[in-house]
Design an enzyme around this catalytic site. Sequence first.
Site, mmCIF file in Angstrom:
data_model
loop_
_atom_site.group_PDB
_atom_site.id
_atom_site.type_symbol
_atom_site.label_atom_id
_atom_site.label_comp_id
_atom_site.label_asym_id
_atom_site.label_seq_id
_atom_site.Cartn_x
_atom_site.Cartn_y
_atom_site.Cartn_z
ATOM 1 N N LYS A 211 -31.386 9.626 -20.692
ATOM 2 C CA LYS A 211 -29.933 9.616 -20.783
ATOM 3 C C LYS A 211 -29.490 8.963 -22.099
ATOM 4 O O LYS A 211 -28.688 9.496 -22.835
ATOM 5 C CB LYS A 211 -29.363 8.862 -19.577
ATOM 6 N N GLU A 217 -40.239 3.240 -23.641
ATOM 7 C CA GLU A 217 -41.385 3.995 -23.118
ATOM 8 C C GLU A 217 -41.257 5.472 -23.479
ATOM 9 O O GLU A 217 -42.201 6.096 -23.974
ATOM 10 C CB GLU A 217 -41.461 3.879 -21.585
ATOM 11 N N GLY A 272 -28.323 7.249 -14.199
ATOM 12 C CA GLY A 272 -29.724 7.668 -14.318
ATOM 13 C C GLY A 272 -30.367 7.977 -12.971
ATOM 14 O O GLY A 272 -30.978 9.020 -12.778
ATOM 15 N N ARG A 273 -30.203 7.053 -12.005
ATOM 16 C CA ARG A 273 -30.879 7.245 -10.715
ATOM 17 C C ARG A 273 -30.152 8.246 -9.827
ATOM 18 O O ARG A 273 -30.571 8.494 -8.701
ATOM 19 C CB ARG A 273 -31.075 5.897 -10.015
ATOM 20 N N GLU A 358 -32.156 -0.674 -7.509
ATOM 21 C CA GLU A 358 -31.436 -0.797 -8.783
ATOM 22 C C GLU A 358 -29.928 -0.754 -8.516
ATOM 23 O O GLU A 358 -29.140 -1.345 -9.244
ATOM 24 C CB GLU A 358 -31.861 0.322 -9.746
ATOM 25 N N HIS A 389 -52.775 3.569 8.844
ATOM 26 C CA HIS A 389 -54.109 2.995 8.643
ATOM 27 C C HIS A 389 -54.085 1.973 7.523
ATOM 28 O O HIS A 389 -55.126 1.615 6.966
ATOM 29 C CB HIS A 389 -55.105 4.123 8.343
ATOM 30 N N LYS A 516 -36.582 -6.314 -20.973
ATOM 31 C CA LYS A 516 -36.702 -5.416 -22.140
ATOM 32 C C LYS A 516 -36.583 -6.227 -23.427
ATOM 33 O O LYS A 516 -37.355 -6.035 -24.366
ATOM 34 C CB LYS A 516 -35.579 -4.363 -22.123
HETATM 35 O O1 F6P Z 1 -34.329 0.380 -17.362
HETATM 36 C C1 F6P Z 1 -33.657 0.967 -16.317
HETATM 37 C C2 F6P Z 1 -33.075 2.285 -16.710
HETATM 38 O O2 F6P Z 1 -31.967 2.085 -17.506
HETATM 39 C C3 F6P Z 1 -32.737 3.117 -15.489
HETATM 40 O O3 F6P Z 1 -31.525 2.801 -14.944
HETATM 41 C C4 F6P Z 1 -32.840 4.490 -16.035
HETATM 42 O O4 F6P Z 1 -32.959 5.448 -15.019
HETATM 43 C C5 F6P Z 1 -34.084 4.371 -16.883
HETATM 44 O O5 F6P Z 1 -33.998 3.081 -17.440
HETATM 45 C C6 F6P Z 1 -34.259 5.410 -17.955
HETATM 46 O O6 F6P Z 1 -33.173 5.439 -18.810
HETATM 47 P P1 F6P Z 1 -32.958 6.641 -19.824
HETATM 48 O O7 F6P Z 1 -32.760 7.881 -19.043
HETATM 49 O O8 F6P Z 1 -31.744 6.275 -20.612
HETATM 50 O O9 F6P Z 1 -34.183 6.728 -20.690
#
Ligand code: F6P
Length: 560
Positions: A211, A217, A272-273, A358, A389, A516
């Site tokens: 987003k 990452e 995002g979620r 979250e 199990h 972060k």
């Molecule tokens: O670090 C949490 C977060 O901001 C989430 O809320 C989000 O889904 C995820 O990182 C990824 O964010 P982006 O889609 O901006 O890379």
Amino acid sequence: MSNQAIPPLPSTPHWQALAQHWQAISPLQIRDLFREDPGRFMRFSIEAGPLLLDYSKNRITADTLPLLIALARAAGVPEAIERMFRGERINSTEQRAALHTALRNRSDTPVDVDGEDVMPGVRAVLAKMRQLTEAVHAGEYRGHGGSSITDIVNIGIGGSHLGPLMATRALRPYRKGHMRVHFVSNIDPADLGEVLEQLDPGSTLFIIASKTFTTLETLTNAEAAKRWFFDRIGDPAAVGRHFLAVSTNLEATRRFGIDDDKVFEFWDWAGGRYSLWSAIGLPIALCVGMDRFEQLLAGAHQMDRHFRTAPLERNLPAVLALLSIWYTNFFGAQTHAVVPYDQHLEFLPAYLQQLAMESNGKRVTAAGQVIDYATAPVLWGAPGTNGQHAFFQLLHQGTVFVPVDFMTPLQGHYRIGRQQELLFANCVAQSEALMRGKSEDEVRAELAVAVTPHAIEHLLPHKVFPGNKPSNTLVYERLTPETLGALIALYEHKTFVEGVIWRINSFDQWGVELGKQLASRVASELETQAIGTDHDGSTRGLMNRFIHVRHGDPVPPNSE
Ligand code: F6P
């Protein structure tokens, strides 16, 4: 009313009434309630679209739900639902609407944000997704050297990963052709490395899903994937054909080298979620086809309509939320398990973890006041029967109180012997066992036929199950795209109702920021080997060890 004038939640009359009701109800055994009321299953179950919720195995009487509903009304749940659907900026710390419902709005009704209808934009992106997926499936969208696309790699994390991962796994029986969809999320090089080694660059399409397009990452993995691709293909022009982006940040996607026509837009009002319904769902569409993806949206839309119009007492998301509040705030439950008896929902617990934790893992109200009652419990789970199990011992006889959500289909996608019957039998049996338990008398009678009186006394305490453990069971005919859409939307709205009652903003996530910030500082100190003196001893010690090992230096021993 000013914030000052709002009384703390636990001192409100509705909360107090529930606290009193809890005192009256806590000695009751659910199994006795079933005995006394043959209509309990019918009374405490709700059908909405493809889902049936049986909530009769809960620690509730006919008085409980009305008291919880009074709490919800006093909290303004019906008004809050309207505010969300109408596109008001309910995410107050980011001044944004939370309009995931617009992404799956299958009606002609416009949805305005600040007087502008967002629906034409939503439909345009869906049309663009359709165009791409159909071209890929028809073999018309070709990779470098004319190969057709056989592999999709989604690079994203959190909401840009878990939704598509969960849904492509859930809809595997609907897979179109033999498209392979891979997911890379972790900064751990093993994640990307293990995917890349399976790929032929000429037939692979990378989707960079972020987003913000600033997530460490995702951008690091995306740059590495681009380098890997370029090293093998050697043609900078081919990058444009093999890399797509899904993002709200066009400047950043351009900087990365993706042309605007290869970017699938989404909007700041899609959290995002809550975003798998947007172009973040592109891997799902590429896996199952756009028609199926739209069926997923339709299932969610059906749940949206139910949520918006059903009275609270028959409102499936509201009832689930209220039961969660009942256990979290009155029984002191600190965790909540989700156990799908449906292998296709293997990743649902992980997905729901982000959604619930979250959204509602917050310690201040939307108005910024420190909260003195529990908010989101820890959500966890794994598919049944596997969980039986592993962790079910604790559910049955441990000291932690864990309400459980079970879910299972009535029909599966495979017919293999009696396995579907056995799956269903185990699901229902577990909820019954948790609820019913096994008393001392029952254990005695069972053992009496097999062992000596002395052995009975020895084994007795170990074989008693206290029971009275609550659970919900969701059943559906088969896990179709519509059913999955309805199921996910159900949990989204459940989360929202909880947040409204807990007075929190369910749509921000400031709690992810500190880690972060520190990680980026630690990373640059590791690189320069200059560890800041203001780190604590543990952090310095661990960083030191990392630097030594990475440089092949002898590691100073920690202890003699
Ligand atoms: O670090 C949490 C977060 O901001 C989430 O809320 C989000 O889904 C995820 O990182 C990824 O964010 P982006 O889609 O901006 O890379």
